[in-house]
Scaffold this motif. Structure first.
Motif, mmCIF file in Angstrom:
data_model
loop_
_atom_site.group_PDB
_atom_site.id
_atom_site.type_symbol
_atom_site.label_atom_id
_atom_site.label_comp_id
_atom_site.label_asym_id
_atom_site.label_seq_id
_atom_site.Cartn_x
_atom_site.Cartn_y
_atom_site.Cartn_z
ATOM 1 N N GLU A 27 0.922 -1.082 0.299
ATOM 2 C CA GLU A 27 0.075 0.106 0.167
ATOM 3 C C GLU A 27 0.941 1.198 0.118
ATOM 4 O OE1 GLU A 27 -3.168 2.176 2.885
ATOM 5 O OE2 GLU A 27 -3.133 0.091 2.837
ATOM 6 N N MET A 28 1.836 1.170 0.872
ATOM 7 C CA MET A 28 2.684 2.370 0.784
ATOM 8 C C MET A 28 3.490 2.683 -0.629
ATOM 9 S SD MET A 28 2.021 3.463 3.720
ATOM 10 C CE MET A 28 3.526 4.831 4.177
ATOM 11 N N ARG A 29 3.913 1.502 -1.171
ATOM 12 C CA ARG A 29 4.678 1.558 -2.505
ATOM 13 C C ARG A 29 3.576 2.294 -3.634
ATOM 14 N NH1 ARG A 29 5.729 -4.257 -2.223
ATOM 15 N NH2 ARG A 29 7.767 -4.253 -1.042
ATOM 16 N N VAL A 30 2.164 1.693 -3.670
ATOM 17 C CA VAL A 30 1.396 2.498 -4.553
ATOM 18 C C VAL A 30 1.163 4.020 -4.044
ATOM 19 C CG1 VAL A 30 -1.233 2.476 -5.150
ATOM 20 C CG2 VAL A 30 0.247 0.220 -4.886
ATOM 21 N N ARG A 31 1.122 4.306 -2.631
ATOM 22 C CA ARG A 31 0.606 5.594 -2.345
ATOM 23 C C ARG A 31 1.746 6.460 -2.774
ATOM 24 N NH1 ARG A 31 -1.396 4.498 3.802
ATOM 25 N NH2 ARG A 31 -0.371 6.357 4.119
ATOM 26 N N SER A 32 3.030 6.122 -2.572
ATOM 27 C CA SER A 32 4.144 6.759 -2.996
ATOM 28 C C SER A 32 4.249 6.858 -4.295
ATOM 29 C CB SER A 32 5.473 6.243 -2.455
ATOM 30 O OG SER A 32 6.465 6.828 -2.889
ATOM 31 N N ALA A 33 3.920 5.917 -5.233
ATOM 32 C CA ALA A 33 3.995 6.278 -6.588
ATOM 33 C C ALA A 33 2.746 7.216 -7.246
ATOM 34 C CB ALA A 33 3.635 4.746 -7.305
ATOM 35 N N LEU A 34 1.831 6.977 -6.602
ATOM 36 C CA LEU A 34 0.504 7.993 -7.058
ATOM 37 C C LEU A 34 0.837 9.158 -6.579
ATOM 38 C CD1 LEU A 34 -2.327 5.790 -5.886
ATOM 39 C CD2 LEU A 34 -1.603 6.166 -8.245
ATOM 40 N N HIS A 35 1.435 9.617 -5.430
ATOM 41 C CA HIS A 35 1.750 11.035 -5.113
ATOM 42 C C HIS A 35 2.881 11.601 -5.986
ATOM 43 C CE1 HIS A 35 3.356 14.058 -2.451
ATOM 44 N NE2 HIS A 35 1.909 14.143 -2.003
ATOM 45 N N SER A 36 3.807 10.645 -6.276
ATOM 46 C CA SER A 36 4.909 11.164 -7.049
ATOM 47 C C SER A 36 4.345 11.577 -8.616
ATOM 48 C CB SER A 36 6.077 10.125 -7.198
ATOM 49 O OG SER A 36 6.720 9.935 -5.996
ATOM 50 N N ALA A 37 3.405 10.769 -8.895
ATOM 51 C CA ALA A 37 2.692 11.022 -10.142
ATOM 52 C C ALA A 37 1.850 12.238 -10.199
ATOM 53 C CB ALA A 37 1.953 9.760 -10.708
#
Length: 147
Positions: A27-37
């Motif tokens: 979940e943290m990986r996805v959240r980080s990737a979405l935020h970076s995008a």
């Protein structure tokens, strides 16, 4: 050293107690990737069926980040979704119940007008994550524009 049955059960119980329902590594990986995008979202919407992990309220998009084991990822190539070999009488109904609940929640959200996206744990460990983020971004932007 040989563990007795009670020590084995105690160790297993302690291990299972450390498994979290929120803020998991996938979940943290996805959240980080979405935020970076550049995507901004809300977390764990309590007012929605299933309390989605990530929510884009304006676009009405709910994202679930599923653990492959706990939600039994149906992809045959996924090595994380194996059924345990012991205590099948406990595990099979538990894991099948999780899948049935996931489907019920999906239907409820879709009936409320939400788009539902499932991201699997095994997809967060690879280059696939960048592609998934692009797909989420496209869906969020399209739904927000049609608002």
């Amino acid at each position: 050293m040989v563990l007795t049955t009670s020590e084995t059960r105690g160790a297993r119980s302690a291990q299972m107690a450390r498994i979290r329902a929120r803020d998991t590594k996938p979940e943290m990986r996805v959240r980080s990737a979405l935020h970076s995008a550049g995507l901004r979202y809300r977390l764990h919407a309590k007012g929605l069926p299933g309390k989605p992990d990530i929510v884009f309220p304006r676009a009405r998009v709910a994202v679930f980040v599923h653990g492959c084991f706990w939600h039994q990822h149906p992809d045959p190539a996924c090595k994380l979704a194996r059924m345990p070999k012991s205590r099948l009488g406990f595990w099979r109904p538990k894991l099948e119940g999780n899948r049935a609940r996931d489907e019920r929640v999906r239907v409820e959200l879709e009936e409320l007008g939400w788009a539902v996206i499932e991201i699997w744990e095994c997809q967060t460990k690879s280059a696939q994550l960048a592609q998934l983020v692009e797909e989420v971004r496209d869906i969020v932007r399209a739904r927000a524009a049609n608002g």
